[in-house]
Write a protein that holds these residues in place. Structure first.
Motif: not given
Ligand code: HEC
Ligand code: HEC
Ligand code: HEC
Length: 338
Positions: A295-300, A257-263
């Protein structure tokens, strides 16, 4: 000559019958639970039942005093590892399995002792209860599925409108079985989408109900029945899943679920790096969990997409991987986020 031989055989036979009768009478005396405790258990739990160090107390322990003894029998038969909280204190050691060391009667006797000594006051445990708890291991994966799982998932794993199918289910047939084992061990509640159909009900927890070996057997069965064709699951893999918040499950949730965006190594891509990220590597996980859930911005938002136990597991995983070194996140931490 012939007659003498028959006569001699008769004496031997009578002797054998008497010997058996004698041992049956001795065997009829119930095993001494206190003696078994002092020899096998007191080294860790102490003769006083008060425990100490990593060993939880059995005296005044609410788990020990529960009317239903099923979990206790499983603990003594199969052992258990991992954090356990007794009267507000967390312990985390290794309780050995007594399956091969003690008979059903001995386990019943020692548990009956533990449940009545030191002012504990719970009902006795019978030999039959222990025998029944031991029995499922003898069942094959297919038999276990028929008895324990098919009422919900249906005999051919086809599921219903309420219960997801296991046949042709990509989570069940995934190369990495961790996520699936995690669901069987810890249960799961909340929406789940299988082959683009969404289900929203409750999968029971099988930890404590089935041994690790039985879970491995039934997991192997569902991965290989009905046209599914994935590798077997071992008892060690099941044991490795352990407590509800499992880093192994977290790793698998992250990859999916997460690696696609966070690697894959948390180095960041579309989302920021999580490796070495101070918002992840922080004592209080509340803000980080709020981001993950809302979620936040592009983070779902993952609320409703992942079960609370999966979110706790993935949060624990990202806080302890790639050089990060922050404490585990519990299911309660996740549930507390509004
Ligand atoms: C579609 C791409 C995407 C996916 C999939 C995604 N993320 Fe994110 N994530 C982001 C983005 C973009 C941000 C930065 C949000 C912002 O700018 O406010 C973020 C932010 C975060 C942060 C906050 C980091 C900070 O510095 O505050 C965490 C923790 C996080 N993600 C965890 C996860 C986890 C755990 C998953 C899987 C369950 C996940 N993310 C899936 C795109 C994604
Ligand atoms: C080598 C040390 C050791 C020995 C020997 C040992 N135990 Fe344990 N026992 C533990 C540990 C450690 C735990 C907690 C395991 C955990 O953290 O998951 C435990 C947990 C338990 C529990 C569960 C308590 C609860 O709150 O659910 C019971 C019951 C129990 N032991 C009974 C026994 C009995 C009966 C024996 C002897 C037949 C025995 N133990 C022998 C270490 C031991
Ligand atoms: C009382 C009904 C019930 C029983 C009994 C039951 N399950 Fe489930 N199972 C469910 C439900 C409901 C879900 C979906 C949970 C959700 O919505 O979060 C599920 C989910 C699963 C999943 C995850 C599927 C996925 O796509 O992630 C697996 C694997 C599974 N069950 C295996 C089993 C096995 C093996 C047994 C028997 C040991 C079993 N179940 C017994 C109701 C049941």
């Amino acid at each position: 000559m012939h007659v003498r031989l028959v006569f001699a055989a008769g004496i031997v036979l009578t002797g054998l019958i008497l010997a058996n009768f004698h041992s049956a009478v001795i065997g009829a005396q119930p095993p001494d639970g206190k003696a078994i405790f002092l020899v096998n258990c007191a080294v860790c739990h102490q003769a006083t039942g008060r425990g100490g160090g990593p060993y939880p107390p059995l005296a005044g322990n609410p788990d020990v005093n529960q009317v239903d003894s099923a979990n206790l029998i499983q603990t003594v038969l199969n052992g258990r590892t991992g954090p356990i909280t007794v009267n507000g204190t967390q312990y985390g050691g290794n309780m050995p399995s007594w399956r091969g060391q003690l008979s059903d009667g001995q386990i019943a006797a020692v548990l009956t002792y533990v449940r009545t000594a030191w002012q504990n006051g719970a009902p006795a445990v019978s030999e039959d209860q222990v025998a029944a708890a031991r029995a499922p291991e003898a069942l094959s994966g297919a038999e276990l599925f028929a008895v324990k799982c098919s009422t919900c998932h249906q005999p051919a794993g086809q599921g219903t409108d309420v219960y997801p199918p296991l046949a042709g289910n990509p989570v069940v047939t995934a190369a990495d079985a961790s996520a699936m084992i995690g669901v069987i061990v810890n249960g799961r509640t909340g929406p789940i989408t299988v082959n683009s159909k969404t289900f929203n009900s409750q999968m029971p927890t099988w930890k404590g109900q089935l041994t690790d070996a039985s879970i491995a057997a039934v997991a192997t069965y569902i991965r290989s029945a009905w046209g599914n064709n994935a590798s077997p699951v071992t008892e060690e893999q099941v044991a490795g899943i352990g407590s509800p918040v499992s880093v192994q499950v977290g790793a698998s949730v992250f990859a999916k679920n997460c690696a696609a965006c966070h690697q894959a190594a948390g180095e960041g891509g579309i989302g920021p790096a999580l490796a070495g990220n101070p918002h992840v590597n922080i004592g209080n996980p509340t803000a980080m969990l709020t981001t993950i859930l809302q979620g936040r911005n592009a983070m779902p938002s993952w609320r409703g997409q992942l079960a609370a136990s999966d979110i706790a597991a993935v949060a624990t995983f990202i806080r302890s991987s790639w050089g990060n070194n922050a404490g585990p996140v519990t299911v309660q931490d996740v549930m507390a986020i509004k």
